[in-house]
Structures are given as structure tokens and as C-alpha cells.
Design a protein around this motif. Structure first.
Motif, PDB file in Angstrom:
ATOM      1  N   GLU A   1     -46.459 -38.905  -6.213  1.00  0.00           N
ATOM      2  CA  GLU A   1     -47.884 -38.628  -6.322  1.00  0.00           C
ATOM      3  C   GLU A   1     -48.577 -39.667  -5.460  1.00  0.00           C
ATOM      4  OE1 GLU A   1     -49.269 -36.872 -10.324  1.00  0.00           O
ATOM      5  OE2 GLU A   1     -47.861 -38.479 -10.861  1.00  0.00           O
ATOM      6  N   PHE A   2     -49.477 -39.222  -4.583  1.00  0.00           N
ATOM      7  CA  PHE A   2     -50.052 -40.152  -3.622  1.00  0.00           C
ATOM      8  C   PHE A   2     -51.406 -39.650  -3.129  1.00  0.00           C
ATOM      9  CE2 PHE A   2     -47.888 -36.919  -1.224  1.00  0.00           C
ATOM     10  CZ  PHE A   2     -48.612 -36.769  -0.035  1.00  0.00           C
ATOM     11  N   THR A   3     -52.189 -40.588  -2.608  1.00  0.00           N
ATOM     12  CA  THR A   3     -53.422 -40.239  -1.924  1.00  0.00           C
ATOM     13  C   THR A   3     -53.450 -41.025  -0.623  1.00  0.00           C
ATOM     14  OG1 THR A   3     -55.849 -40.139  -2.091  1.00  0.00           O
ATOM     15  CG2 THR A   3     -54.780 -42.031  -3.100  1.00  0.00           C
ATOM     16  N   THR A   4     -54.048 -40.438   0.399  1.00  0.00           N
ATOM     17  CA  THR A   4     -54.067 -41.074   1.716  1.00  0.00           C
ATOM     18  C   THR A   4     -55.500 -41.268   2.200  1.00  0.00           C
ATOM     19  OG1 THR A   4     -54.168 -39.125   3.164  1.00  0.00           O
ATOM     20  CG2 THR A   4     -52.016 -39.676   2.213  1.00  0.00           C
ATOM     21  N   LEU A   5     -55.620 -41.999   3.289  1.00  0.00           N
ATOM     22  CA  LEU A   5     -56.931 -42.211   3.913  1.00  0.00           C
ATOM     23  C   LEU A   5     -57.636 -40.904   4.250  1.00  0.00           C
ATOM     24  CD1 LEU A   5     -56.333 -45.174   6.391  1.00  0.00           C
ATOM     25  CD2 LEU A   5     -58.255 -44.969   4.810  1.00  0.00           C
TER      26      LEU A   5
ATOM     27  N   LYS B   1     -61.853 -47.585   1.952  1.00  0.00           N
ATOM     28  CA  LYS B   1     -61.808 -47.075   3.321  1.00  0.00           C
ATOM     29  C   LYS B   1     -62.496 -48.014   4.302  1.00  0.00           C
ATOM     30  CE  LYS B   1     -61.514 -42.105   2.392  1.00  0.00           C
ATOM     31  NZ  LYS B   1     -62.194 -40.788   2.496  1.00  0.00           N
ATOM     32  N   HIS B   2     -63.471 -48.764   3.810  1.00  0.00           N
ATOM     33  CA  HIS B   2     -64.268 -49.616   4.698  1.00  0.00           C
ATOM     34  C   HIS B   2     -63.804 -51.065   4.717  1.00  0.00           C
ATOM     35  CE1 HIS B   2     -66.910 -46.227   5.248  1.00  0.00           C
ATOM     36  NE2 HIS B   2     -67.108 -46.134   3.951  1.00  0.00           N
TER      37      HIS B   2
ATOM     38  N   ILE C   1     -51.677 -44.646  -0.893  1.00  0.00           N
ATOM     39  CA  ILE C   1     -51.609 -45.285  -2.209  1.00  0.00           C
ATOM     40  C   ILE C   1     -50.758 -44.386  -3.102  1.00  0.00           C
ATOM     41  CG2 ILE C   1     -52.881 -46.103  -4.227  1.00  0.00           C
ATOM     42  CD1 ILE C   1     -55.337 -46.402  -2.425  1.00  0.00           C
ATOM     43  N   PHE C   2     -49.659 -44.928  -3.578  1.00  0.00           N
ATOM     44  CA  PHE C   2     -48.819 -44.204  -4.535  1.00  0.00           C
ATOM     45  C   PHE C   2     -49.379 -44.423  -5.937  1.00  0.00           C
ATOM     46  CE2 PHE C   2     -46.193 -45.362  -0.924  1.00  0.00           C
ATOM     47  CZ  PHE C   2     -45.536 -44.175  -0.637  1.00  0.00           C
ATOM     48  N   TYR C   3     -49.284 -43.403  -6.773  1.00  0.00           N
ATOM     49  CA  TYR C   3     -49.809 -43.567  -8.136  1.00  0.00           C
ATOM     50  C   TYR C   3     -49.012 -42.746  -9.132  1.00  0.00           C
ATOM     51  CZ  TYR C   3     -52.136 -38.968  -7.865  1.00  0.00           C
ATOM     52  OH  TYR C   3     -52.398 -37.621  -7.763  1.00  0.00           O
ATOM     53  N   GLU C   4     -49.145 -43.166 -10.391  1.00  0.00           N
ATOM     54  CA  GLU C   4     -48.669 -42.371 -11.521  1.00  0.00           C
ATOM     55  C   GLU C   4     -49.707 -42.530 -12.623  1.00  0.00           C
ATOM     56  OE1 GLU C   4     -44.110 -41.626 -11.735  1.00  0.00           O
ATOM     57  OE2 GLU C   4     -44.402 -43.805 -11.886  1.00  0.00           O
ATOM     58  N   GLY C   5     -50.107 -41.429 -13.224  1.00  0.00           N
ATOM     59  CA  GLY C   5     -51.120 -41.481 -14.269  1.00  0.00           C
ATOM     60  C   GLY C   5     -52.366 -40.717 -13.875  1.00  0.00           C
TER      61      GLY C   5
END
Length: 255
Positions: free
Chosen positions: A45-49, A59-60, A68-72
Motif C-alpha cells: 500500500e503506497f502513495t506517491t508524489l 510536496k513543498h 510513502i509506504f503505509y499500512e492502516g
């Protein structure tokens, strides 16, 4: 190839190393589609720029993490509730630890607490916040995943009801100076302000402070007795806001 999938593949391939990922993006390094597919199949599970849920504040910043890897519960990262990061040396005094515990418990119903998940002291603090019903964003200084955590039972609790973040994939299982600095940047980047417990110079916690000052975040500091070796009193002289309770932080921010 989808941009976010490429960033994920590079982050896993380069073990979350920002410089290596940047150079790969800059040089348009060729990556086999089969490798990208294999990484996607890991189930990160991840989010990117490139994603909308990626924190705008982050971002700034200088060198924002590509992934960013995440769990939850990822919604905690974009929640309207303000987030406060806590910086406290691993070997801080009992006075510092007791003060931070008290203030964090007082803030638990007003702030999301952003805490490092990297040692026994911080694990105890996370448990105290969770026990009083507070919400926690826990940041790891090694790869995401229960196998890399310092408390596997707590990790499962955080994944079920809170949020765990890391800029490193599961294969990064050892803490280094570079992983500590990167996690410090993430701690501050997702937070609105910083609460200083006991900070000495040239420690991971002092890196967290440096990032907060660089980004212009409000810095709150507990005071120490005269003659203390910690930086807190000098921070207060230089403009940090002296606090002795959670209510003082709430009042300072006009709530």
C-alpha cells in the motif's frame, strides 16, 4: 508505463534511497515491465508524489519522498485534525519522558500524534496515546512491515486503527543514519507543529528539530532545570514556545 507504478518499482529497487531514485528518474533508467509487475504483486500500500492523498505540505519540502509506504488508515494523513510531531531522545531523562507523556495524553483528543516507532521509549508513548483514545501516525526508520517493527503486537493495533508510514520497502530491515534522517523528514513533513521533549545535539531527534525549523513549523518545548545538557532552554531563548501542558498548545493555536 503508469507513473506511480514506475516510482514504486524504483523505490523498491533502490531501497527507498532518494538520491538513487532521483538519478534513475533523471536519466530515464529503463526498468523491465516484468519487474514492475512483480513489485505490484507484492501488495504494497503506497502513495506517491503523483497522488492526491500525498500530503501537500510534504510536496513543498526539500527532497520530498517519491513514495510513502503505509499500512492502516491513510485518511489520517489528510484529516483536517491538526497533527503534532513529538521529538524526544531515546535516552532522555525521566523528567522529559513524564512531561511528554502528560502533554501527549492531554492532546490526544485534539491532535493526531505523529510519533517515531523506533525504540522502547517511543513505543511506550504510542501505547499511552492509544490507551486514552488518541489517534497516532507512527513513522518507522526502516522498511514498512510488522517484521521490521520493534513491537509486533502494537504494530497490528496501529494497522487496525491508526496509520504506520515509512519511506522504505520491507527489504530495508536495518536502521542507519540515512534511514533515521529520512524518517525524521517524514515525521515533520506530515505534521503541522513539533513538540520537543529532551533533545541533545547530533541525535535523530535533533534532525527532526532541524527539519521543523527549516519548514517554519511552530516549535513547542518543555523547559528544563538550570544546567541541563539538553537543547530545550536554548531553543526557548531563540523563539520556541515554552509549554508545560497540552492546553497551552491548543490556546497558542487559537482553539
Amino acid at each position: 508505463m503508469e507513473g506511480r507504478a514506475l516510482l514504486l518499482a524504483l523505490s523498491v529497487m533502490k531501497n527507498g534511497d532518494w538520491n538513487a531514485i532521483f538519478e534513475a528518474v533523471k536519466s530515464k533508467e529503463n526498468i523491465d515491465n516484468r519487474y514492475v509487475e512483480s513489485v505490484l504483486n507484492i501488495g504494497y500500500e503506497f502513495t506517491t508524489l503523483l497522488d492526491s492523498e500525498y500530503p501537500d505540505n510534504l510536496k513543498h519540502t526539500v527532497r520530498p519522498p517519491f513514495v510513502i509506504f503505509y499500512e492502516g488508515n491513510i485518511e489520517l494523513m489528510s484529516a483536517e485534525t491538526k497533527k503534532i510531531c513529538v521529538a524526544n531522545d531515546n535516552l532522555s531523562s525521566s523528567y522529559s519522558q513524564e512531561s511528554i507523556n502528560k502533554i501527549c495524553k492531554e492532546l490526544a483528543d485534539k491532535r493526531i500524534l505523529v510519533l517515531p516507532f523506533n525504540n522502547k521509549r517511543n513505543t511506550e508513548l504510542i501505547k499511552k496515546v492509544v490507551d486514552v483514545g488518541g489517534k497516532v501516525i507512527a513513522v518507522m526508520d526502516r522498511g514498512i512491515g510488522k517484521e521490521n517493527s520493534c513491537d509486533k503486537e502494537l504494530y497490528e493495533e496501529l494497522v487496525a486503527h491508526h496509520l504506520v508510514l515509512s519511506v522504505f520497502p520491507r527489504t530495508v530491515y536495518k536502521r542507519t543514519i540515512n534511514t533515521e534522517i529520512s524518517s525524521s523528514a517524514l515525521l515533520v513533513g506530515v505534521s503541522d507543529s513539533l513538540l520537543v521533549g529532551g533533545i541533545s545535539r547530533k541525535t535523530p531527534a535533533s534532525s527532526t528539530l532541524a527539519f521543523a525549523l527549516e519548514q517554519g513549523k511552530n516549535v513547542y518545548s518543555i523547559p528544563f532545570p538550570i544546567g541541563s545538557n539538553y537543547m530545550n532552554n536554548s531553543l526557548i531563548r531563540e523563539g520556541a514556545i515554552l509549554v508545560e501542558s497540552g492546553s497551552q498548545i491548543i490556546e497558542e493555536e487559537g482553539e
